[in-house]
Scaffold this motif. Structure first.
Motif, PDB file in Angstrom:
ATOM      1  N   ALA A 105     -19.792   6.430 -25.319  1.00  0.00           N
ATOM      2  CA  ALA A 105     -19.063   8.115 -25.248  1.00  0.00           C
ATOM      3  C   ALA A 105     -18.716   8.664 -23.959  1.00  0.00           C
ATOM      4  O   ALA A 105     -19.686   8.533 -23.162  1.00  0.00           O
ATOM      5  N   VAL A 106     -17.592   9.050 -23.765  1.00  0.00           N
ATOM      6  CA  VAL A 106     -17.043   9.645 -22.497  1.00  0.00           C
ATOM      7  C   VAL A 106     -17.347  11.007 -22.356  1.00  0.00           C
ATOM      8  O   VAL A 106     -17.138  11.842 -23.419  1.00  0.00           O
ATOM      9  N   GLY A 107     -18.211  11.328 -21.443  1.00  0.00           N
ATOM     10  CA  GLY A 107     -18.626  12.810 -21.284  1.00  0.00           C
ATOM     11  C   GLY A 107     -17.612  13.554 -20.122  1.00  0.00           C
ATOM     12  O   GLY A 107     -16.726  12.906 -19.698  1.00  0.00           O
ATOM     13  N   ASP A 108     -18.186  14.729 -19.961  1.00  0.00           N
ATOM     14  CA  ASP A 108     -17.521  15.723 -19.017  1.00  0.00           C
ATOM     15  C   ASP A 108     -18.029  15.653 -17.608  1.00  0.00           C
ATOM     16  O   ASP A 108     -17.264  16.187 -16.620  1.00  0.00           O
ATOM     17  N   VAL A 109     -19.093  15.033 -17.258  1.00  0.00           N
ATOM     18  CA  VAL A 109     -19.727  15.183 -15.986  1.00  0.00           C
ATOM     19  C   VAL A 109     -19.052  14.132 -15.052  1.00  0.00           C
ATOM     20  O   VAL A 109     -18.606  13.131 -15.283  1.00  0.00           O
ATOM     21  N   ARG A 110     -18.878  14.643 -13.881  1.00  0.00           N
ATOM     22  CA  ARG A 110     -17.971  13.861 -12.881  1.00  0.00           C
ATOM     23  C   ARG A 110     -18.624  13.981 -11.541  1.00  0.00           C
ATOM     24  O   ARG A 110     -19.359  15.125 -11.268  1.00  0.00           O
ATOM     25  N   SER A 111     -18.401  13.121 -10.529  1.00  0.00           N
ATOM     26  CA  SER A 111     -18.996  13.401  -9.160  1.00  0.00           C
ATOM     27  C   SER A 111     -17.974  13.189  -8.324  1.00  0.00           C
ATOM     28  O   SER A 111     -16.877  12.576  -8.731  1.00  0.00           O
ATOM     29  N   ASP A 112     -18.203  13.467  -7.183  1.00  0.00           N
ATOM     30  CA  ASP A 112     -17.291  13.090  -6.261  1.00  0.00           C
ATOM     31  C   ASP A 112     -16.661  11.734  -5.831  1.00  0.00           C
ATOM     32  O   ASP A 112     -17.588  11.051  -5.774  1.00  0.00           O
ATOM     33  N   SER A 113     -15.482  11.209  -5.912  1.00  0.00           N
ATOM     34  CA  SER A 113     -15.062   9.947  -5.801  1.00  0.00           C
ATOM     35  C   SER A 113     -14.851   9.659  -4.276  1.00  0.00           C
ATOM     36  O   SER A 113     -14.181  10.494  -3.469  1.00  0.00           O
ATOM     37  N   ASP A 114     -15.489   8.312  -4.203  1.00  0.00           N
ATOM     38  CA  ASP A 114     -15.101   7.870  -2.658  1.00  0.00           C
ATOM     39  C   ASP A 114     -13.587   7.822  -2.286  1.00  0.00           C
ATOM     40  O   ASP A 114     -12.983   7.454  -3.357  1.00  0.00           O
ATOM     41  N   PRO A 115     -13.022   8.143  -1.212  1.00  0.00           N
ATOM     42  CA  PRO A 115     -11.549   7.913  -1.175  1.00  0.00           C
ATOM     43  C   PRO A 115     -11.471   6.351  -1.129  1.00  0.00           C
ATOM     44  O   PRO A 115     -12.111   5.517  -0.573  1.00  0.00           O
ATOM     45  N   PRO A 116     -10.179   6.017  -1.460  1.00  0.00           N
ATOM     46  CA  PRO A 116      -9.880   4.640  -1.598  1.00  0.00           C
ATOM     47  C   PRO A 116      -9.611   4.056  -0.105  1.00  0.00           C
ATOM     48  O   PRO A 116      -9.182   4.778   0.871  1.00  0.00           O
ATOM     49  N   PRO A 117      -9.875   2.591  -0.009  1.00  0.00           N
ATOM     50  CA  PRO A 117      -9.526   2.131   1.232  1.00  0.00           C
ATOM     51  C   PRO A 117      -8.066   1.863   1.457  1.00  0.00           C
ATOM     52  O   PRO A 117      -7.212   2.449   0.604  1.00  0.00           O
ATOM     53  N   PRO A 118      -7.502   1.484   2.495  1.00  0.00           N
ATOM     54  CA  PRO A 118      -6.016   1.230   2.740  1.00  0.00           C
ATOM     55  C   PRO A 118      -5.508   0.632   1.609  1.00  0.00           C
ATOM     56  O   PRO A 118      -5.989  -0.252   1.219  1.00  0.00           O
ATOM     57  N   GLY A 119      -4.291   1.203   1.358  1.00  0.00           N
ATOM     58  CA  GLY A 119      -3.851   0.616   0.118  1.00  0.00           C
ATOM     59  C   GLY A 119      -2.666  -0.762   0.377  1.00  0.00           C
ATOM     60  O   GLY A 119      -2.845  -1.139   1.374  1.00  0.00           O
ATOM     61  N   PRO A 120      -2.161  -1.096  -0.711  1.00  0.00           N
ATOM     62  CA  PRO A 120      -1.457  -2.348  -0.554  1.00  0.00           C
ATOM     63  C   PRO A 120      -0.393  -2.227   0.348  1.00  0.00           C
ATOM     64  O   PRO A 120       0.111  -2.986   0.871  1.00  0.00           O
ATOM     65  N   GLU A 121       0.256  -0.975   0.588  1.00  0.00           N
ATOM     66  CA  GLU A 121       1.209  -0.813   1.512  1.00  0.00           C
ATOM     67  C   GLU A 121       1.002  -0.948   2.888  1.00  0.00           C
ATOM     68  O   GLU A 121       1.854  -1.479   3.894  1.00  0.00           O
ATOM     69  N   ARG A 239      -6.310   5.820  -6.323  1.00  0.00           N
ATOM     70  CA  ARG A 239      -7.034   7.000  -6.664  1.00  0.00           C
ATOM     71  C   ARG A 239      -8.150   7.126  -6.085  1.00  0.00           C
ATOM     72  O   ARG A 239      -8.868   7.945  -5.216  1.00  0.00           O
ATOM     73  N   GLY A 240      -9.098   5.829  -6.035  1.00  0.00           N
ATOM     74  CA  GLY A 240     -10.493   5.569  -5.638  1.00  0.00           C
ATOM     75  C   GLY A 240     -11.136   4.647  -6.199  1.00  0.00           C
ATOM     76  O   GLY A 240     -10.613   3.799  -6.969  1.00  0.00           O
ATOM     77  N   ARG A 241     -12.616   4.413  -6.269  1.00  0.00           N
ATOM     78  CA  ARG A 241     -13.450   3.625  -6.723  1.00  0.00           C
ATOM     79  C   ARG A 241     -13.337   3.609  -8.379  1.00  0.00           C
ATOM     80  O   ARG A 241     -13.503   4.681  -8.999  1.00  0.00           O
ATOM     81  N   ILE A 242     -13.196   2.681  -9.120  1.00  0.00           N
ATOM     82  CA  ILE A 242     -13.061   2.429 -10.459  1.00  0.00           C
ATOM     83  C   ILE A 242     -14.284   1.737 -10.969  1.00  0.00           C
ATOM     84  O   ILE A 242     -14.650   1.576 -12.195  1.00  0.00           O
ATOM     85  N   GLY A 243     -14.993   1.005 -10.172  1.00  0.00           N
ATOM     86  CA  GLY A 243     -16.120   0.060 -10.575  1.00  0.00           C
ATOM     87  C   GLY A 243     -16.596  -0.915  -9.814  1.00  0.00           C
ATOM     88  O   GLY A 243     -16.229  -0.827  -8.455  1.00  0.00           O
TER      89      GLY A 243
END
Length: 255
Positions: A105-121, A239-243
């Motif tokens: 089940a998906v809850g409402d709690v979130r923590s700050d996400s790490d910024p993504p690394p340099p992108g594909p561009e 956008r950031g870390r997904i897993g």
């Protein structure tokens, strides 16, 4: 640029195209597309609003041939907030891959996400393993390496996206897009020369914080060896870390 689909639905079976072909055996599929087929079956198995897959483990029981496949999935342990699912992928000679997944089940709690690394561009194209085949997984995907490369030893950061659908006529789901890509961790971060050693993953486990957004999946991978091997990947979208992903590796010298 677009590519044909990895698979075509034919009755109850899924028929692979040449785009599923892996780099090591012209008659066998790369593990990414069939892993995504297992994820597809798990997502479609008695879906429930407000729940999503938080962990999926794929067991690679043997080479997946370029032959029609059948997929089955079921709920093993039902629950109000947590469910255990399992799926199997069968070729004409028997089951070649299995998967289990926790749907939570998906809850409402979130923590700050790490910024993504340099992108594909900010990445660049790098040569794929010389497979000797004009068409395969390597032509069905777009790659942008920020660090490392298929033919370079050591850790790597690569962004990848599918050029066509998983199944003909279907829009890939975020989880399908992720699973097509997540199996590359050991291939992009090898620490031994692929011409002298085999490093075959027996499994793939993906822990998922949230579904990826957009087409690009980032894989920041490193391989460790001590008798056996472990490839670990941090998984990103723009956008950031997904897993995170992990693979157990059989490592041995080529005959």
């Amino acid at each position: 640029m677009t590519a044909d689909a990895f698979y075509r639905q034919q009755g109850e079976q899924l028929v692979p195209s040449e785009l599923t072909r892996g780099p090591w055996d012209p008659g066998a599929q790369h593990a990414g597309p069939p892993s995504a087929l297992l994820a597809r079956a798990l997502e479609r198995c008695e879906p429930r609003a407000g729940m999503r897959i938080g962990r999926i483990t794929v067991e690679v029981l043997g080479p997946v041939p370029l032959a029609p496949l059948s997929v089955e999935a079921r709920v093993v342990r039902p629950g109000r907030s947590v469910e255990l699912l399992e799926a199997s992928l069968a070729a004409p000679d028997g089951v070649v891959m299995r998967a289990s997944a926790w749907r939570v089940a998906v809850g409402d709690v979130r923590s700050d996400s790490d910024p993504p690394p340099p992108g594909p561009e900010q990445g660049r194209d790098r040569d794929f393993f010389p497979t000797g085949q004009e068409v395969g997984y390597h032509t069905a995907m777009e790659y942008k390496f920020v660090r490392g490369g298929f033919l370079e030893l050591g850790p790597a950061l690569v962004w990848m996206r599918m050029l066509g659908p998983l199944v003909e006529g279907e829009q890939p789901t975020p989880l399908e897009r992720l699973m097509v890509v997540a199996d590359v961790g050991n291939g992009v971060s090898a620490v031994l020369d692929w011409r002298e050693y085999l490093f075959i993953n027996t499994d793939l486990t993906v822990h998922l914080l949230r579904p990826p957004e957009g087409e690009w999946i980032g894989v920041d991978a490193v391989t460790h060896l001590d008798g056996t091997g472990l490839a670990q990947s941090t998984l990103w979208d723009e956008r950031g870390r997904i897993g995170a992903g992990a693979q157990t590796l059989l490592v041995r010298a080529r005959a």
